[in-house]
Design an enzyme around this catalytic site. Structure first.
Site, short mmCIF file in Angstrom:
data_model
loop_
_atom_site.label_atom_id
_atom_site.label_comp_id
_atom_site.label_asym_id
_atom_site.label_seq_id
_atom_site.Cartn_x
_atom_site.Cartn_y
_atom_site.Cartn_z
CB VAL A 94 -0.93 0.03 1.23
CG1 VAL A 94 -1.83 1.27 1.19
CG2 VAL A 94 -1.77 -1.24 1.31
CG ASP A 100 9.95 10.67 -3.18
OD1 ASP A 100 8.82 10.73 -3.70
OD2 ASP A 100 10.78 11.61 -3.26
CE LYS A 146 -6.19 12.13 -6.47
NZ LYS A 146 -5.63 10.88 -5.93
CB THR A 158 -7.43 12.04 5.63
OG1 THR A 158 -7.22 12.88 4.48
CG2 THR A 158 -8.44 10.95 5.28
CE1 TYR A 171 -5.78 15.63 -5.24
CE2 TYR A 171 -8.07 16.23 -5.63
CZ TYR A 171 -7.14 15.39 -5.07
OH TYR A 171 -7.56 14.28 -4.36
#
Length: 234
Positions: A11, A54, A150, A180, A146
């Site tokens: 993950v 990274d 996506k 988050t 952004y």
């Protein structure tokens, strides 16, 4: 539903947020899980393999791959959760910051796919989960860079699905506002769950959706899951 016990997972971005919640769900289901993250907290679930990485650095991803092979073996589950936000006006923003977001959200995911999916194809089975956003395909002020990353991930995910079927399943998870640390770590600009004003999902709720897709029988593929706070407009 498929039993995940004994499977192996990697993950990215698993040290916090949705990735961290999913790591907890996976380990609780008996999945041997490696976590790849720039920042690894001390209180990770017992039995996980924490690995600093990274995803924007090809040498770092190469080193991650070698270490996963050494400590875990070839994973059958790849979750690409590493990501970064930015909230800047296109006529005023910093192109260097834009490049950093592109390198993390888009190129980082591509590097993880290129490293780990060939082994899944060789094994004849696997699952790839890509964390996108409802921002994909959605133009809104200050969100252009952004949202563009996506949107690109949606195309990457569908292309990958077609290239690796039927051996490997590909699931794109498309969350709305989620509570988050994502907003605290936004590279530029200020947004909060409160300022957006729709309420928020919890990371655990998104992780539940991912587990639902992973637990489907081998012949069933959940290719996209969209979930939002009910009040969220887009």
């Amino acid at each position: 539903m498929q039993d995940l016990y004994g499977k192996r997972a990697i993950v990215s971005g698993g040290g916090s947020g949705i990735g961290r919640a999913l790591v907890e769900q996976l380990t609780g289901s008996g999945v041997k899980t490696a976590i790849a993250d720039l920042h690894l907290p001390a209180n990770l679930p017992a039995g996980t393999i924490p690995l600093a990485c990274d995803v924007t650095d090809p040498l770092s991803v190469d080193a991650l791959y070698a270490e996963v092979q050494r400590q875990l073996g070839m994973p059958s589950i790849l979750v690409c959760s590493a990501g970064q936000g930015i909230h800047e006006k296109l006529t005023e923003g910093d192109p260097e910051k834009w490049q950093q977001v592109i390198n993390t959200n888009l190129m980082g995911t591509l590097r993880m796919i290129r490293a780990f999916v060939p082994g899944m194809l060789e094994a004849g089975e696997g699952d790839v989960v890509i964390i996108s956003s409802v921002a994909a395909g959605q133009a809104y002020p200050y969100g252009g860079v952004y949202a563009a990353t996506k949107t690109a991930l949606q195309v990457i995910a569908e292309t990958l699905r077609q290239e690796v079927l039927p051996a490997v399943r590909v699931t794109t998870v498309v969350p709305g506002v989620t509570d988050t640390a994502f907003f605290e770590h936004t590279l530029s600009g200020v947004q909060t769950v409160e300022s957006i004003g729709y309420g928020a999902l919890t990371p655990g709720q998104v992780a539940d959706a991912i587990l639902y897709a992973l637990r489907q029988p081998p012949g069933v593929s959940v290719n996209q899951l969209t979930l939002r706070p009910t009040a969220q407009v887009f």
